[in-house]
Design a protein around this motif. Structure first.
Motif, mmCIF file in Angstrom:
data_model
loop_
_atom_site.group_PDB
_atom_site.id
_atom_site.type_symbol
_atom_site.label_atom_id
_atom_site.label_comp_id
_atom_site.label_asym_id
_atom_site.label_seq_id
_atom_site.Cartn_x
_atom_site.Cartn_y
_atom_site.Cartn_z
ATOM 1 N N MET A 63 0.839 -1.192 0.000
ATOM 2 C CA MET A 63 0.000 0.000 0.000
ATOM 3 C C MET A 63 0.873 1.241 0.000
ATOM 4 O O MET A 63 1.699 1.431 0.879
ATOM 5 N N GLY A 64 0.695 2.102 -1.037
ATOM 6 C CA GLY A 64 1.400 3.364 -1.051
ATOM 7 C C GLY A 64 0.732 4.345 -0.100
ATOM 8 O O GLY A 64 -0.463 4.233 0.187
ATOM 9 N N HIS A 65 1.490 5.316 0.384
ATOM 10 C CA HIS A 65 0.940 6.255 1.353
ATOM 11 C C HIS A 65 0.765 7.629 0.741
ATOM 12 O O HIS A 65 1.675 8.156 0.091
ATOM 13 N N PRO A 66 -0.413 8.239 0.956
ATOM 14 C CA PRO A 66 -0.620 9.600 0.450
ATOM 15 C C PRO A 66 0.171 10.602 1.276
ATOM 16 O O PRO A 66 0.477 10.373 2.444
ATOM 17 N N ARG A 67 0.509 11.722 0.660
ATOM 18 C CA ARG A 67 1.164 12.802 1.392
ATOM 19 C C ARG A 67 0.119 13.491 2.263
ATOM 20 O O ARG A 67 -0.961 13.850 1.787
ATOM 21 N N LEU A 68 0.425 13.679 3.535
ATOM 22 C CA LEU A 68 -0.533 14.266 4.465
ATOM 23 C C LEU A 68 -0.322 15.768 4.586
ATOM 24 O O LEU A 68 0.806 16.242 4.717
ATOM 25 N N MET A 69 -1.422 16.477 4.585
ATOM 26 C CA MET A 69 -1.436 17.905 4.835
ATOM 27 C C MET A 69 -1.947 18.143 6.262
ATOM 28 O O MET A 69 -2.598 17.276 6.847
ATOM 29 N N PRO A 70 -1.671 19.337 6.840
ATOM 30 C CA PRO A 70 -2.009 19.565 8.257
ATOM 31 C C PRO A 70 -3.466 19.306 8.633
ATOM 32 O O PRO A 70 -3.747 18.870 9.752
ATOM 33 N N ASN A 71 -4.411 19.550 7.738
ATOM 34 C CA ASN A 71 -5.825 19.367 8.073
ATOM 35 C C ASN A 71 -6.380 18.016 7.646
ATOM 36 O O ASN A 71 -7.575 17.754 7.816
ATOM 37 N N ASP A 72 -5.517 17.161 7.108
ATOM 38 C CA ASP A 72 -5.974 15.831 6.696
ATOM 39 C C ASP A 72 -6.308 14.963 7.902
ATOM 40 O O ASP A 72 -5.722 15.106 8.979
ATOM 41 N N ARG A 73 -7.251 14.071 7.677
ATOM 42 C CA ARG A 73 -7.558 13.043 8.674
ATOM 43 C C ARG A 73 -7.050 11.705 8.132
ATOM 44 O O ARG A 73 -7.532 11.238 7.101
ATOM 45 N N ALA A 74 -6.075 11.145 8.816
ATOM 46 C CA ALA A 74 -5.489 9.870 8.402
ATOM 47 C C ALA A 74 -5.788 8.822 9.466
ATOM 48 O O ALA A 74 -5.799 9.123 10.662
ATOM 49 N N ILE A 75 -6.032 7.605 9.030
ATOM 50 C CA ILE A 75 -6.342 6.518 9.962
ATOM 51 C C ILE A 75 -5.473 5.302 9.649
ATOM 52 O O ILE A 75 -5.294 4.920 8.485
ATOM 53 N N ILE A 76 -4.920 4.731 10.718
ATOM 54 C CA ILE A 76 -4.291 3.410 10.689
ATOM 55 C C ILE A 76 -5.311 2.431 11.264
ATOM 56 O O ILE A 76 -5.774 2.624 12.396
ATOM 57 N N ILE A 77 -5.671 1.406 10.512
ATOM 58 C CA ILE A 77 -6.543 0.356 11.060
ATOM 59 C C ILE A 77 -5.643 -0.809 11.440
ATOM 60 O O ILE A 77 -5.097 -1.493 10.574
ATOM 61 N N ASN A 78 -5.458 -0.998 12.741
ATOM 62 C CA ASN A 78 -4.471 -1.961 13.239
ATOM 63 C C ASN A 78 -5.141 -3.159 13.910
ATOM 64 O O ASN A 78 -5.968 -3.002 14.813
#
Length: 300
Positions: free
Chosen positions: A1-16
């Motif tokens: 899985m490639g990772h998108p570049r995150l911007m300060p207001n982005d919401r990113a989630i790791i499902i672990n």
């Protein structure tokens, strides 16, 4: 899985998926969830007997991302022994030679040098079996000082530095109302230490209750998770899951087998995937934070 570049207001989630290696049925479930792109990460319990299956599973499927679920306690009906074998770890085990089930026992009795020896042995086991370790986290909070306030986080941070790995300590832990003032103060100190050492942390955590709530059914569990996803704040949030396929083996090891079976269904649910997409959530794995730590970059 490639990772998108995150911007300060982005919401990113790791499902672990926690407890990789605890049973064959958990391993099957976690591999299937990776195959379906339903989870992005997992945490391996090295002391468990089914952990021996995981290196081969990883070699067969490069979607699988694995961190170490640092373990100092046994779990429910499953007694675990230390991985470290060079000398006896008397302060970490019961008279029968197993990790205790009680966090208080660990915090009151554990010798720091023995804690470090055992935790590092778990990391080394995974690396020596060809696992590309992505991060460290803590099984049952056994390094977090949750019972008595005596934590082992600085020992863990030593290992995070040595092996260049991020750690699962959310920055917003200090905002949780169920922690005491002294616990929040401890976490504040440890967060400052992690940042000073260059160890990457996440911002927040969504942790599904470990057991079924009274009267809880699948639809209620799914609706609660959807609401939590919709309300998650900017930054990196980890969703903690304990998925497994329900088998006799699982039933014999935990009274919470039904919840684990439902969580396996939950993360394959099209409504959950639809919610993530509709809310423009960027899915990442711990590998992303590890790469930032190793390159000494900001997440944004």
């Amino acid at each position: 899985m490639g990772h998108p570049r995150l911007m300060p207001n982005d919401r990113a989630i790791i499902i672990n998926a926690d407890d990789f290696g605890i049973t064959h049925s958990a391993n099957q479930a976690i591999v299937e969830l990776f195959e379906n792109d339903s989870i992005t990460s997992s945490s391996l319990m090295v002391p468990c007997t089914a952990a021996i299956e995981v290196p081969k599973l990883c070699s067969m499927n490069h979607k699988i991302k694995v961190g170490i679920h640092l373990t100092l306690t046994s779990t429910e009906n499953y007694s675990l022994k230390p991985v470290f074998q060079e000398y006896d770890l008397g302060s970490l085990v019961t008279d029968e030679g197993f990790f205790p089930k009680d966090l208080t026992f660990v915090e009151m009795n554990a010798d720091p040098s023995q804690v470090k020896a055992e935790l590092e042995a778990q990391i080394i086991w995974a690396l020596s079996h060809g696992i590309d370790v992505t991060h460290l986290d803590s099984h049952a909070g056994s390094v977090m000082g949750l019972a008595t306030g005596r934590d082992f986080l600085e020992i863990v941070f030593d290992l995070c530095e040595k092996y260049e790995l991020p750690f699962n300590l959310p920055l917003r832990i200090i905002d949780q109302s169920f922690f005491s003032r002294s616990q929040k103060s401890l976490f504040e100190q440890r967060i400052v230490s992690a940042k000073r050492r260059g160890i990457k942390l996440i911002d927040d955590l969504i942790s599904l209750p470990y057991h079924l709530e009274p009267g809880e059914n699948y639809d209620q569990m799914r609706d609660r998770l959807i609401q939590q996803i919709e309300c998650c704040k900017p930054g990196i949030t980890q969703i903690v899951a304990h998925p497994a396929k329900v088998t006799r083996e699982l039933q014999s090891l935990t009274p919470h087998f039904e919840k684990r079976g439902l969580e396996f269904l939950l993360f394959n649910d099209p409504l959950i995937k639809h919610t993530l997409q509709n809310n423009h959530i960027k899915l990442i794995s711990w590998e992303y934070l590890r790469s930032l730590q190793q390159s000494k970059k900001s997440p944004y």
